[in-house]
Write an enzyme that holds these catalytic residues in place. Structure first.
Site, PDB file in Angstrom:
ATOM      1  N   ASP A 126       0.708  -1.242  -0.010  1.00  0.00           N
ATOM      2  CA  ASP A 126       0.157   0.079   0.008  1.00  0.00           C
ATOM      3  C   ASP A 126       1.066   1.306   0.057  1.00  0.00           C
ATOM      4  OD1 ASP A 126      -2.237   1.718   0.364  1.00  0.00           O
ATOM      5  OD2 ASP A 126      -2.285   1.442   2.390  1.00  0.00           O
ATOM      6  N   ASP A 128       0.093   5.068   1.361  1.00  0.00           N
ATOM      7  CA  ASP A 128      -0.331   5.652   2.613  1.00  0.00           C
ATOM      8  C   ASP A 128      -0.170   4.933   3.838  1.00  0.00           C
ATOM      9  OD1 ASP A 128      -1.271   8.150   1.396  1.00  0.00           O
ATOM     10  OD2 ASP A 128      -2.831   6.920   0.928  1.00  0.00           O
ATOM     11  N   LYS A 275     -18.589  13.101   8.564  1.00  0.00           N
ATOM     12  CA  LYS A 275     -18.045  12.374   7.864  1.00  0.00           C
ATOM     13  C   LYS A 275     -17.791  12.826   6.486  1.00  0.00           C
ATOM     14  CE  LYS A 275     -19.275   7.719   5.875  1.00  0.00           C
ATOM     15  NZ  LYS A 275     -20.269   6.388   6.075  1.00  0.00           N
ATOM     16  N   ILE A 278     -15.012  15.146   6.363  1.00  0.00           N
ATOM     17  CA  ILE A 278     -13.520  14.750   6.190  1.00  0.00           C
ATOM     18  C   ILE A 278     -13.419  13.846   4.873  1.00  0.00           C
ATOM     19  CG2 ILE A 278     -12.451  12.665   6.952  1.00  0.00           C
ATOM     20  CD1 ILE A 278     -12.353  14.828   9.053  1.00  0.00           C
ATOM     21  N   ARG A 279     -14.567  13.501   4.165  1.00  0.00           N
ATOM     22  CA  ARG A 279     -14.609  12.639   3.058  1.00  0.00           C
ATOM     23  C   ARG A 279     -14.107  13.927   1.962  1.00  0.00           C
ATOM     24  NH1 ARG A 279     -19.924  11.168   1.278  1.00  0.00           N
ATOM     25  NH2 ARG A 279     -19.989  13.270   0.448  1.00  0.00           N
ATOM     26  N   ASP A 280     -14.678  15.223   1.658  1.00  0.00           N
ATOM     27  CA  ASP A 280     -14.307  16.122   1.057  1.00  0.00           C
ATOM     28  C   ASP A 280     -12.955  16.436   1.078  1.00  0.00           C
ATOM     29  OD1 ASP A 280     -16.846  16.238   0.107  1.00  0.00           O
ATOM     30  OD2 ASP A 280     -17.578  17.969   1.294  1.00  0.00           O
ATOM     31  N   VAL A 281     -12.295  16.554   2.202  1.00  0.00           N
ATOM     32  CA  VAL A 281     -10.831  16.805   2.182  1.00  0.00           C
ATOM     33  C   VAL A 281      -9.909  15.723   1.456  1.00  0.00           C
ATOM     34  CG1 VAL A 281      -8.986  16.917   3.773  1.00  0.00           C
ATOM     35  CG2 VAL A 281     -11.136  17.604   4.625  1.00  0.00           C
ATOM     36  N   HIS A 282     -10.478  14.580   1.073  1.00  0.00           N
ATOM     37  CA  HIS A 282      -9.713  13.634   0.340  1.00  0.00           C
ATOM     38  C   HIS A 282      -9.982  13.746  -1.117  1.00  0.00           C
ATOM     39  CE1 HIS A 282      -7.804  11.700   3.801  1.00  0.00           C
ATOM     40  NE2 HIS A 282      -8.763  12.068   4.596  1.00  0.00           N
ATOM     41  N   ASP A 413      -1.397  -1.012   5.918  1.00  0.00           N
ATOM     42  CA  ASP A 413      -1.755  -0.550   7.391  1.00  0.00           C
ATOM     43  C   ASP A 413      -2.974  -0.649   7.834  1.00  0.00           C
ATOM     44  OD1 ASP A 413      -3.006   2.694   7.471  1.00  0.00           O
ATOM     45  OD2 ASP A 413      -2.417   1.743   5.445  1.00  0.00           O
TER      46      ASP A 413
END
Length: 420
Positions: A126, A128, A275, A278-282, A413
Site C-alpha cells: 500500500d 499511505d 463524515k 472529512i471525505r471532502d478533504v480527500h 496498514d
C-alpha cells in the site's frame, strides 16, 4: 529462527527465577514448596474466598507451624503477613517485567505462521502509512480543513474555530455510538472498557455508561460489520484508519461545543456532516494539493522504505503497488521518498483502487491512466510494467498477472482495507 531460540532460552532462564520466588513464598509461610500442586492451590484459593474483605494470608496446610487461628488472633502477626504478601507481589511483578522486557527483541518480525522471506518472490505494498509516513502536521491540516467545511458549507457555529487538533486524544480502533454521540473502546468480546467512554472531550462516569447500555456488553446487532458498516444503520462506527484520528477528534470537539453552549442537536446529523466534511478533504483533492505544495512538511523522508525497495529490486524480486490515492499524489510522494525513477522498481502500479471493494467486487475492470492523468478506454489484456492502472479488482489482478499463493506477500496498514 534465532530470535525464537533466544526467546525460549530466556523464558526458561526466567522460569527458574519464578520458581525461586515460589520457594521464597513457601519458606516465609512455613510451607514445603511443591511447584504446580493444584490441590494446594485450590484449597488455599477457597480459603481466601471465605476470608472475604479482611484479606488475610493464605491458610496453611495442616501441620504447619502457625495455624490460621493464630494468624487471625494476632494483629501484629497479621500485619507481618500482609507485608510478606506485598513483598511477594512486588518481587513477582519485578520478575515478570524482566521477562517481558529482556526476552522480546523489538526488531523481530512476528507472524502467525513460520515464513521464510527467501521464499517470497512477489512483494506488494500500500502507499499511505506503508511506504509513505506522514508527520503530525497532516492530521492538523485535515482537522482544520474539515472544521472549516462544517462552518462554511454546513452552517455550523463560528465558535468552532477556537478548537484545535489534539494529537493524543484518540487512537485507532475506537467505536463511536452514532445515536448517543459517545466515543469508546470496545474489546474483542464486545464489552465496553469502562473508563474509556467520552462524550465530547470529557469522560462519562461508569455508572452512567452501565445505565445507558444496561451493562457493559454491546449486542452484536448494533455493532459494525466486518467492513465498518451496520445492517441496522450506523449505530456503532469503528475507526480503523490512521486518517480517522482527525475525524474522531473533530466529532468530539463539536459535541463538546454543543454541550458547553446547551445547544440541542441531532447526533446522527452531526456524525454524517463530519463524515462528509472529512471525505471532502480527500475526495476534492484539498489534502493532496496541500501536501504536494509542501511535501517536506507533511511527509517524512522514507529512508527505510527507499532501502527496502532498492534491496528487493537488487535481489530480483517482483513488486506491485495498490493504493486508493490518485497517481499525481503518489508520484510526488514516491519521487521524494525513492527518486524520479521509482516506477522502474514496480512491475504493476494501481491507483484509486477503491479498497476494500477492490478485494471483493468483480464488476470494476482495470483502466489505464496516462502520465497526465487522462483515462483510456482500451480493454486491458495484461498489466504491463511502466503503465499506470486505475480501479480494477483482485480477481482480474490474479488472472492477468498469474500471481497467487504463498509466494506473494502484501503489506498494508489498514486492518479492513488491506489485510482482511
Amino acid at each position: 529462527m534465532a530470535p525464537l531460540s533466544r526467546s525460549l532460552s530466556s523464558l526458561v532462564k526466567h522460569t527458574g527465577c519464578l520458581w525461586r520466588v515460589g520457594n521464597f513464598r513457601s519458606s516465609q509461610q512455613g510451607l514445603p514448596y511443591h511447584p504446580f500442586r493444584s490441590g494446594w492451590m485450590k484449597k488455599n484459593f477457597r480459603a481466601v474466598s471465605r476470608v472475604g474483605a479482611g484479606v488475610q494470608p493464605l491458610l496453611q496446610q495442616p501441620g504447619a507451624k502457625n495455624g490460621a487461628a493464630s494468624v487471625r488472633s494476632s494483629s501484629s502477626e497479621g500485619q507481618d503477613a500482609t507485608e510478606r504478601l506485598w513483598s511477594l507481589y512486588k518481587e513477582t511483578k519485578r520478575q515478570t517485567e524482566v521477562i517481558c522486557t529482556s526476552s522480546v527483541d523489538p526488531d523481530t518480525i512476528f507472524a502467525n505462521n513460520e515464513m521464510s522471506l527467501r521464499d517470497i518472490e512477489i512483494y506488494g505494498f500500500d502507499y499511505d502509512y506503508t511506504l509513505a509516513f506522514y508527520s503530525s502536521h497532516l492530521h492538523t491540516l485535515i482537522f482544520n480543513i474539515a472544521r472549516d467545511i462544517l462552518i462554511n458549507n454546513h452552517r455550523y457555529p463560528e465558535g468552532l474555530r477556537k478548537y484545535e487538533y489534539i494529537p493524543d486524544f484518540a487512537v485507532r480502533g475506537l467505536h463511536y455510538d452514532v445515536q448517543k454521540a459517545l466515543l469508546m473502546k470496545i474489546d474483542a468480546f464486545h464489552y465496553i472498557q469502562l473508563g474509556t467512554v467520552y462524550r465530547g472531550l470529557h469522560p462519562v462516569p461508569d455508572e452512567e455508561v452501565i445505565a445507558m447500555y444496561e451493562g457493559s456488553h454491546v449486542p452484536l446487532e448494533i455493532m459494525s460489520d466486518f467492513y465498518g458498516k451496520s445492517t441496522h444503520g450506523h449505530t456503532m462506527k469503528q475507526f480503523m484508519d490512521i486518517f480517522s484520528l482527525p475525524e474522531m477528534t473533530l466529532l468530539s470537539c463539536v459535541n463538546d461545543f454543543f454541550m458547553r453552549h446547551n445547544i440541542d442537536y441531532e447526533p446522527v446529523h452531526l456524525y454524517k456532516d463530519v463524515k462528509e466534511a472529512i471525505r471532502d478533504v480527500h475526495v476534492k483533492g484539498i489534502m493532496y494539493r496541500a501536501v504536494e505544495a509542501d511535501i517536506e512538511k507533511y511527509i517524512w523522508y522514507g529512508e527505510q522504505s527507499h532501502a527496502v525497495l532498492k534491496k528487493l529490486s537488487a535481489h530480483g524480486k517482483k513488486m506491485f503497488l495498490i493504493t486508493n490515492s490518485p497517481f499525481d499524489f503518489v508520484d510526488h510522494g514516491m519521487s521524494y521518498i525513492v527518486g524520479k525513477d521509482w516506477r522502474d522498481l514496480f512491475d504493476v502500479v494501481i491507483v484509486q483502487a477503491d479498497k476494500p471493494s477492490f478485494f471483493n467486487d468483480r464488476r470494476k475492470p482495470f483502466r489505464r491512466v496516462t502520465n497526465k492523468g487522462a483515462l483510456l478506454w482500451d480493454r486491458i489484456h495484461r498489466l504491463e510494467k511502466g503503465q499506470i492502472y486505475k480501479q480494477g479488482n483482485l480477481y482480474e489482478f490474479l488472472r492477468l498477472t498469474g500471481w497467487r499463493g504463498s509466494k506473494v506477500l502484501y503489506f498494508g496498514d489498514h486492518i479492513y482495507s488491506d489485510l482482511a
